[in-house]
Design a protein around this motif. Structure first.
Motif, short mmCIF file in Angstrom:
data_model
loop_
_atom_site.label_atom_id
_atom_site.label_comp_id
_atom_site.label_asym_id
_atom_site.label_seq_id
_atom_site.Cartn_x
_atom_site.Cartn_y
_atom_site.Cartn_z
N ASP A 194 28.23 3.04 -7.64
CA ASP A 194 28.67 2.10 -6.61
C ASP A 194 28.13 0.69 -6.86
OD1 ASP A 194 26.19 1.54 -4.86
OD2 ASP A 194 26.22 3.73 -4.97
N LYS A 195 28.74 -0.26 -6.18
CA LYS A 195 28.44 -1.68 -6.38
C LYS A 195 26.96 -1.99 -6.15
CE LYS A 195 29.84 -6.25 -4.78
NZ LYS A 195 30.66 -6.99 -3.86
N GLY A 196 26.37 -1.40 -5.11
CA GLY A 196 24.97 -1.65 -4.80
C GLY A 196 24.05 -1.17 -5.91
N ALA A 197 24.31 0.02 -6.43
CA ALA A 197 23.49 0.57 -7.51
C ALA A 197 23.60 -0.29 -8.76
CB ALA A 197 23.91 2.01 -7.81
N ILE A 198 24.82 -0.73 -9.06
CA ILE A 198 25.03 -1.59 -10.24
C ILE A 198 24.30 -2.91 -10.04
CG2 ILE A 198 26.74 -2.90 -11.58
CD1 ILE A 198 26.77 0.10 -12.15
N SER A 199 24.42 -3.50 -8.87
CA SER A 199 23.79 -4.79 -8.58
C SER A 199 22.27 -4.70 -8.73
CB SER A 199 24.16 -5.22 -7.16
OG SER A 199 23.61 -6.47 -6.88
N ARG A 200 21.66 -3.65 -8.19
CA ARG A 200 20.21 -3.48 -8.30
C ARG A 200 19.78 -3.27 -9.75
NH1 ARG A 200 21.48 -0.64 -3.75
NH2 ARG A 200 21.49 1.36 -4.83
N CYS A 201 20.54 -2.47 -10.47
CA CYS A 201 20.21 -2.18 -11.86
C CYS A 201 20.36 -3.42 -12.73
CB CYS A 201 21.08 -1.03 -12.38
SG CYS A 201 20.50 -0.35 -13.95
N VAL A 202 21.43 -4.17 -12.53
CA VAL A 202 21.65 -5.40 -13.31
C VAL A 202 20.53 -6.40 -13.02
CG1 VAL A 202 23.16 -7.42 -13.53
CG2 VAL A 202 24.12 -5.12 -13.67
N ALA A 203 20.11 -6.51 -11.77
CA ALA A 203 19.01 -7.43 -11.43
C ALA A 203 17.73 -7.04 -12.16
CB ALA A 203 18.79 -7.45 -9.91
N SER A 204 17.45 -5.74 -12.21
CA SER A 204 16.28 -5.25 -12.94
C SER A 204 16.41 -5.53 -14.43
CB SER A 204 16.13 -3.74 -12.70
OG SER A 204 15.15 -3.20 -13.54
N MET A 205 17.61 -5.31 -14.96
CA MET A 205 17.84 -5.56 -16.39
C MET A 205 17.71 -7.04 -16.72
SD MET A 205 21.03 -2.95 -17.00
CE MET A 205 21.16 -3.18 -18.79
N GLU A 206 18.12 -7.88 -15.78
CA GLU A 206 18.01 -9.33 -16.01
C GLU A 206 16.53 -9.72 -16.04
OE1 GLU A 206 20.67 -13.16 -14.81
OE2 GLU A 206 20.29 -11.70 -13.21
N ARG A 207 15.72 -9.14 -15.14
CA ARG A 207 14.28 -9.43 -15.15
C ARG A 207 13.63 -8.97 -16.45
NH1 ARG A 207 14.98 -7.88 -9.79
NH2 ARG A 207 14.29 -5.74 -10.20
N LYS A 208 14.14 -7.88 -17.02
CA LYS A 208 13.61 -7.36 -18.29
C LYS A 208 14.12 -8.14 -19.50
CE LYS A 208 13.04 -2.41 -17.31
NZ LYS A 208 13.54 -1.08 -17.71
N GLY A 209 15.09 -9.01 -19.29
CA GLY A 209 15.64 -9.79 -20.38
C GLY A 209 16.70 -9.06 -21.20
N LEU A 210 17.27 -7.98 -20.64
CA LEU A 210 18.30 -7.21 -21.35
C LEU A 210 19.69 -7.80 -21.19
CD1 LEU A 210 17.06 -3.65 -20.32
CD2 LEU A 210 16.82 -4.73 -22.57
N VAL A 211 19.94 -8.41 -20.04
CA VAL A 211 21.25 -9.00 -19.75
C VAL A 211 21.05 -10.36 -19.08
CG1 VAL A 211 22.39 -6.75 -19.45
CG2 VAL A 211 21.47 -7.95 -17.45
N ARG A 212 22.12 -11.11 -19.03
CA ARG A 212 22.17 -12.33 -18.25
C ARG A 212 23.44 -12.27 -17.42
NH1 ARG A 212 25.76 -15.89 -20.19
NH2 ARG A 212 26.47 -15.63 -22.32
N THR A 213 23.44 -12.97 -16.31
CA THR A 213 24.62 -12.94 -15.44
C THR A 213 25.15 -14.35 -15.25
OG1 THR A 213 23.26 -13.10 -13.45
CG2 THR A 213 23.86 -10.88 -14.20
N GLU A 214 26.42 -14.39 -14.87
CA GLU A 214 27.10 -15.65 -14.60
C GLU A 214 27.96 -15.44 -13.35
OE1 GLU A 214 30.81 -17.49 -16.82
OE2 GLU A 214 28.97 -17.69 -18.02
#
Length: 146
Positions: free
Chosen positions: A68-88
């Protein structure tokens, strides 16, 4: 009474499917840990999706990995903090997710783990069983998505 039967003597397919899923997720988590990749199973799934098409919206990733959208949003935020992804930001509600250099560098490790887990599954089943298994899973998923 075994886990495979309920009160009516019929196979408890839902419990069996859930147990099999949990076993596969546990094995994947162990394989990721053994590989040295410091990522969770959901992060692994998102990275695999981005390796096929970088720059997807979070809702697209959710549809691909069935989260679901919430799970993806939380995971992406964590991944961004780890430097694995960036968002736009695409809009105030929508983010596109791109691989960061650190996430991109993990691709050989992630691909190796994916191949290893697929081979392990194939070693448990005959080719005919794999075909039947995939067919049954597709039917369940299609029925759910109606």
């Amino acid at each position: 009474m075994t886990n495979e039967q309920n009160l009516y003597g019929m196979p408890n397919m839902g419990c069996m499917l859930g147990t099999a899923y949990q076993a596969l997720v546990s094995e994947l988590s162990s394989a990721l840990s053994a590989s040295g990749a410091d990522i969770s199973v959901p992060e692994y799934l998102i990275l695999r999706a981005l390796y096929t098409r970088d720059g997807m919206q979070q809702c697209e990733i959710g549809a691909i990995i069935s989260k679901d959208k919430g799970a993806i949003s939380r995971c992406v935020a964590s991944m961004e903090r780890k430097g694995l992804v960036r968002t736009e930001a695409v809009s105030h509600k929508c983010l596109k997710v791109y691989l960061a250099e650190k996430g991109r560098k993990l691709e050989p490790t992630i691909s190796s783990v994916a191949q290893e887990r697929h081979s392990a599954l194939e070693s448990m089943l005959t080719p005919d069983e794999m075909t039947t298994f995939a067919t049954v899973l597709r039917k369940i998923i299609q029925q759910h998505n109606k």
